[in-house]
Write a protein that holds these residues in place. Structure first.
Motif, PDB file in Angstrom:
ATOM      1  N   GLU A  50       0.805  -1.217   0.000  1.00  0.00           N
ATOM      2  CA  GLU A  50       0.000   0.000   0.000  1.00  0.00           C
ATOM      3  C   GLU A  50       0.836   1.265   0.000  1.00  0.00           C
ATOM      4  OE1 GLU A  50      -3.272   0.219  -0.258  1.00  0.00           O
ATOM      5  OE2 GLU A  50      -3.587  -1.954  -0.306  1.00  0.00           O
ATOM      6  N   ALA A  51       2.026   1.238   0.596  1.00  0.00           N
ATOM      7  CA  ALA A  51       2.840   2.443   0.668  1.00  0.00           C
ATOM      8  C   ALA A  51       3.169   2.994  -0.711  1.00  0.00           C
ATOM      9  CB  ALA A  51       4.127   2.162   1.447  1.00  0.00           C
ATOM     10  N   SER A  52       3.266   2.118  -1.707  1.00  0.00           N
ATOM     11  CA  SER A  52       3.610   2.554  -3.057  1.00  0.00           C
ATOM     12  C   SER A  52       2.475   3.318  -3.725  1.00  0.00           C
ATOM     13  CB  SER A  52       3.982   1.344  -3.921  1.00  0.00           C
ATOM     14  OG  SER A  52       5.120   0.687  -3.403  1.00  0.00           O
ATOM     15  N   LEU A  53       1.265   3.235  -3.164  1.00  0.00           N
ATOM     16  CA  LEU A  53       0.103   3.898  -3.762  1.00  0.00           C
ATOM     17  C   LEU A  53      -0.124   5.300  -3.217  1.00  0.00           C
ATOM     18  CD1 LEU A  53      -2.550   1.049  -3.923  1.00  0.00           C
ATOM     19  CD2 LEU A  53      -1.636   2.312  -5.857  1.00  0.00           C
ATOM     20  N   LEU A 112      -4.945   5.725  -8.287  1.00  0.00           N
ATOM     21  CA  LEU A 112      -5.660   4.462  -8.098  1.00  0.00           C
ATOM     22  C   LEU A 112      -6.094   4.273  -6.650  1.00  0.00           C
ATOM     23  CD1 LEU A 112      -6.686   1.757  -9.135  1.00  0.00           C
ATOM     24  CD2 LEU A 112      -4.346   0.875  -8.996  1.00  0.00           C
ATOM     25  N   VAL A 113      -5.446   4.958  -5.725  1.00  0.00           N
ATOM     26  CA  VAL A 113      -5.817   4.825  -4.315  1.00  0.00           C
ATOM     27  C   VAL A 113      -7.264   5.244  -4.092  1.00  0.00           C
ATOM     28  CG1 VAL A 113      -5.049   7.125  -3.542  1.00  0.00           C
ATOM     29  CG2 VAL A 113      -4.961   5.198  -1.968  1.00  0.00           C
ATOM     30  N   ILE A 114      -7.782   6.144  -4.915  1.00  0.00           N
ATOM     31  CA  ILE A 114      -9.151   6.635  -4.715  1.00  0.00           C
ATOM     32  C   ILE A 114     -10.172   5.592  -5.143  1.00  0.00           C
ATOM     33  CG2 ILE A 114     -10.795   8.427  -5.372  1.00  0.00           C
ATOM     34  CD1 ILE A 114      -8.366  10.366  -5.461  1.00  0.00           C
ATOM     35  N   PRO A 115     -10.109   5.021  -6.357  1.00  0.00           N
ATOM     36  CA  PRO A 115     -11.052   3.932  -6.672  1.00  0.00           C
ATOM     37  C   PRO A 115     -10.962   2.755  -5.710  1.00  0.00           C
ATOM     38  CG  PRO A 115      -9.967   4.709  -8.666  1.00  0.00           C
ATOM     39  CD  PRO A 115      -9.307   5.404  -7.525  1.00  0.00           C
ATOM     40  N   ARG A 116      -9.761   2.452  -5.231  1.00  0.00           N
ATOM     41  CA  ARG A 116      -9.600   1.326  -4.317  1.00  0.00           C
ATOM     42  C   ARG A 116     -10.284   1.557  -2.968  1.00  0.00           C
ATOM     43  NH1 ARG A 116      -5.404  -2.516  -5.117  1.00  0.00           N
ATOM     44  NH2 ARG A 116      -5.006  -2.488  -2.879  1.00  0.00           N
ATOM     45  N   SER A 117     -10.653   2.798  -2.683  1.00  0.00           N
ATOM     46  CA  SER A 117     -11.292   3.084  -1.398  1.00  0.00           C
ATOM     47  C   SER A 117     -12.780   2.718  -1.393  1.00  0.00           C
ATOM     48  CB  SER A 117     -11.132   4.566  -1.054  1.00  0.00           C
ATOM     49  OG  SER A 117     -11.903   5.390  -1.927  1.00  0.00           O
ATOM     50  N   PHE A 118     -13.342   2.418  -2.559  1.00  0.00           N
ATOM     51  CA  PHE A 118     -14.753   2.028  -2.642  1.00  0.00           C
ATOM     52  C   PHE A 118     -14.882   0.512  -2.597  1.00  0.00           C
ATOM     53  CE2 PHE A 118     -14.621   6.264  -4.505  1.00  0.00           C
ATOM     54  CZ  PHE A 118     -15.703   6.871  -3.885  1.00  0.00           C
ATOM     55  N   ALA A 119     -16.040   0.037  -2.154  1.00  0.00           N
ATOM     56  CA  ALA A 119     -16.212  -1.397  -1.930  1.00  0.00           C
ATOM     57  C   ALA A 119     -16.747  -2.139  -3.146  1.00  0.00           C
ATOM     58  CB  ALA A 119     -17.145  -1.620  -0.738  1.00  0.00           C
ATOM     59  N   SER A 120     -17.699  -1.548  -3.862  1.00  0.00           N
ATOM     60  CA  SER A 120     -18.346  -2.290  -4.948  1.00  0.00           C
ATOM     61  C   SER A 120     -17.659  -2.037  -6.284  1.00  0.00           C
ATOM     62  CB  SER A 120     -19.817  -1.897  -5.051  1.00  0.00           C
ATOM     63  OG  SER A 120     -19.965  -0.658  -5.717  1.00  0.00           O
ATOM     64  N   GLY A 121     -17.811  -2.994  -7.188  1.00  0.00           N
ATOM     65  CA  GLY A 121     -17.177  -2.881  -8.488  1.00  0.00           C
ATOM     66  C   GLY A 121     -17.673  -1.696  -9.293  1.00  0.00           C
ATOM     67  N   GLY A 122     -18.981  -1.448  -9.284  1.00  0.00           N
ATOM     68  CA  GLY A 122     -19.519  -0.325 -10.032  1.00  0.00           C
ATOM     69  C   GLY A 122     -18.993   1.002  -9.525  1.00  0.00           C
ATOM     70  N   ASP A 123     -18.933   1.151  -8.197  1.00  0.00           N
ATOM     71  CA  ASP A 123     -18.393   2.379  -7.615  1.00  0.00           C
ATOM     72  C   ASP A 123     -16.915   2.536  -7.957  1.00  0.00           C
ATOM     73  OD1 ASP A 123     -20.852   3.007  -6.462  1.00  0.00           O
ATOM     74  OD2 ASP A 123     -20.375   1.949  -4.595  1.00  0.00           O
ATOM     75  N   GLN A 124     -16.176   1.432  -7.907  1.00  0.00           N
ATOM     76  CA  GLN A 124     -14.765   1.488  -8.257  1.00  0.00           C
ATOM     77  C   GLN A 124     -14.565   1.894  -9.711  1.00  0.00           C
ATOM     78  OE1 GLN A 124     -13.375  -2.444  -7.184  1.00  0.00           O
ATOM     79  NE2 GLN A 124     -12.687  -1.755  -5.178  1.00  0.00           N
ATOM     80  N   MET A 181      -4.406   3.852 -18.784  1.00  0.00           N
ATOM     81  CA  MET A 181      -4.341   3.656 -17.333  1.00  0.00           C
ATOM     82  C   MET A 181      -5.651   3.079 -16.814  1.00  0.00           C
ATOM     83  SD  MET A 181      -3.670   6.513 -14.369  1.00  0.00           S
ATOM     84  CE  MET A 181      -2.126   7.002 -15.126  1.00  0.00           C
ATOM     85  N   PHE A 182      -6.766   3.656 -17.255  1.00  0.00           N
ATOM     86  CA  PHE A 182      -8.076   3.145 -16.861  1.00  0.00           C
ATOM     87  C   PHE A 182      -8.219   1.675 -17.247  1.00  0.00           C
ATOM     88  CE2 PHE A 182     -12.527   2.437 -18.312  1.00  0.00           C
ATOM     89  CZ  PHE A 182     -13.162   2.494 -17.082  1.00  0.00           C
ATOM     90  N   LEU A 183      -7.809   1.324 -18.457  1.00  0.00           N
ATOM     91  CA  LEU A 183      -7.914  -0.063 -18.907  1.00  0.00           C
ATOM     92  C   LEU A 183      -7.041  -0.982 -18.057  1.00  0.00           C
ATOM     93  CD1 LEU A 183      -7.938   0.566 -22.755  1.00  0.00           C
ATOM     94  CD2 LEU A 183      -9.792  -0.469 -21.430  1.00  0.00           C
ATOM     95  N   ARG A 184      -5.840  -0.545 -17.741  1.00  0.00           N
ATOM     96  CA  ARG A 184      -4.974  -1.380 -16.896  1.00  0.00           C
ATOM     97  C   ARG A 184      -5.627  -1.636 -15.550  1.00  0.00           C
ATOM     98  NH1 ARG A 184      -0.276   1.217 -13.835  1.00  0.00           N
ATOM     99  NH2 ARG A 184      -1.579   0.582 -12.075  1.00  0.00           N
ATOM    100  N   TRP A 185      -6.173  -0.599 -14.953  1.00  0.00           N
ATOM    101  CA  TRP A 185      -6.834  -0.748 -13.662  1.00  0.00           C
ATOM    102  C   TRP A 185      -7.990  -1.743 -13.735  1.00  0.00           C
ATOM    103  CZ3 TRP A 185      -7.673   5.120 -12.178  1.00  0.00           C
ATOM    104  CH2 TRP A 185      -6.430   5.708 -11.914  1.00  0.00           C
ATOM    105  N   MET A 186      -8.760  -1.671 -14.817  1.00  0.00           N
ATOM    106  CA  MET A 186      -9.949  -2.507 -14.949  1.00  0.00           C
ATOM    107  C   MET A 186      -9.617  -3.967 -15.267  1.00  0.00           C
ATOM    108  SD  MET A 186     -12.616  -0.649 -14.380  1.00  0.00           S
ATOM    109  CE  MET A 186     -11.559   0.087 -13.137  1.00  0.00           C
ATOM    110  N   VAL A 187      -8.564  -4.199 -16.057  1.00  0.00           N
ATOM    111  CA  VAL A 187      -8.319  -5.522 -16.624  1.00  0.00           C
ATOM    112  C   VAL A 187      -7.394  -6.370 -15.771  1.00  0.00           C
ATOM    113  CG1 VAL A 187      -7.342  -6.730 -18.624  1.00  0.00           C
ATOM    114  CG2 VAL A 187      -8.799  -4.701 -18.955  1.00  0.00           C
TER     115      VAL A 187
END
Length: 291
Positions: A29-32, A37-49, A182-188
């Motif tokens: 986590e320290a690297s983030l 990406l730290v912001i989407p990771r703070s949400f719980a559901s896939g749609g919110d992320q 970047m968005f695609l990398r995060w999603m895939v």
């Protein structure tokens, strides 16, 4: 005539070994701390992320600290469940009022209200599956052709403002499309640090999200020789990374970027300061000098 594919690098290839070590260095986590990406990771559901990632990736430019604050401010009016809140009747008016006066570089609050509602419309069309059905490659359409088609559609549907046009580069016109990549990398990708929400988009079709750090470090280690940070350079770097990891060519993108983002690469190869870097023996960053 199509060139024959280059054989994949063997596990004991010197560059692969060093990139694997760099990958391991930036686990955790320290690297983030300085990554959007730290912001989407703070949400719980896939749609919110996914919605948060759609916002975060496309605001990911400029100085990191104020950029992170700008992303958080855009999402704040949507609360803990942004996908559901953005889909409610009157969401556009709500966002317009909440984001009045908000700005980040090229973007205005109106831009981001329109951007969020575009994601809602596209997700509805896909039956709640987000953007994957709009972007996944299929027979007769490559990944870049699908991305280009979506970009051109959004150009027609969204207001023609500087911020929204900045969000819509065309990969078929030579653009690197860093924020979309970047968005695609995060999603895939489903390995650290990415979200892995999509199941049909193949990892092998991902292209490196070319930022200044990846471009610079790729040049230092000899896998990115072009001087112009365009789509051709992004492809050149991706092909070199694919030779080392065919099933996951973007395995090394995050660590290469964070070598620069976190200030761990000074840009000039010096000892003893650079001795801890796994890439030091292969680095061509200036002349070796003793401090």
């Amino acid at each position: 005539m199509k060139r024959p594919a280059k054989p994949a690098k063997t596990p004991d290839d010197p560059l692969k070994l060093r990139l694997d070590a760099l990958h391991d260095r930036y686990l955790g986590e320290a690297s983030l701390a300085l990554d959007p990406l730290v912001i989407p990771r703070s949400f719980a559901s896939g749609g919110d992320q996914e919605l948060a990632a759609f916002v975060a990736a496309h605001l990911a430019y400029g100085r990191v600290a104020p950029m992170l604050s700008a992303i958080e401010a855009v999402l704040a009016p949507l609360g803990d469940h942004p996908a559901a809140r953005a889909a409610e009747p009157g969401a556009l008016d709500h966002l317009r009022a909440a984001l009045k006066g908000w700005a980040w570089r090229f973007h205005t609050g109106e831009d981001m209200a329109q951007w969020i509602l575009a994601w809602v419309r596209l997700s509805r069309e896909s039956g709640g599956r987000g953007l994957e059905p709009h972007l996944v490659p299929r027979e007769g359409a490559t990944a870049d052709q699908r991305l280009s088609a979506l970009v051109l559609r959004l150009r027609r549907e969204l207001p023609e403002t500087p911020g929204l046009r900045f969000n819509l580069p065309d990969p078929l016109r030579g653009a690197a499309c860093k924020r979309w990549r970047m968005f695609l990398r995060w999603m895939v990708r489903d390995e650290w640090p990415d979200l892995g929400l999509w199941r049909d988009y193949p990892r092998r079709d991902l292209v490196v999200p070319l930022d200044t750090h990846v471009a610079r470090i790729s040049g230092f280690i000899g896998i990115g020789r072009r001087k112009t940070p365009d789509g051709k350079l992004a492809r050149e770097i991706t092909e070199a990374l694919r030779a080392m990891c065919p099933e996951d060519p973007l395995r090394y993108d995050f660590p290469m970027a964070h070598l620069g983002i976190l200030g761990d690469c000074p840009g000039v190869r010096r000892l003893p300061g650079c001795a801890a870097c796994p890439l030091v023996d292969l680095c061509r960053a200036g002349d070796l000098a003793q401090k």
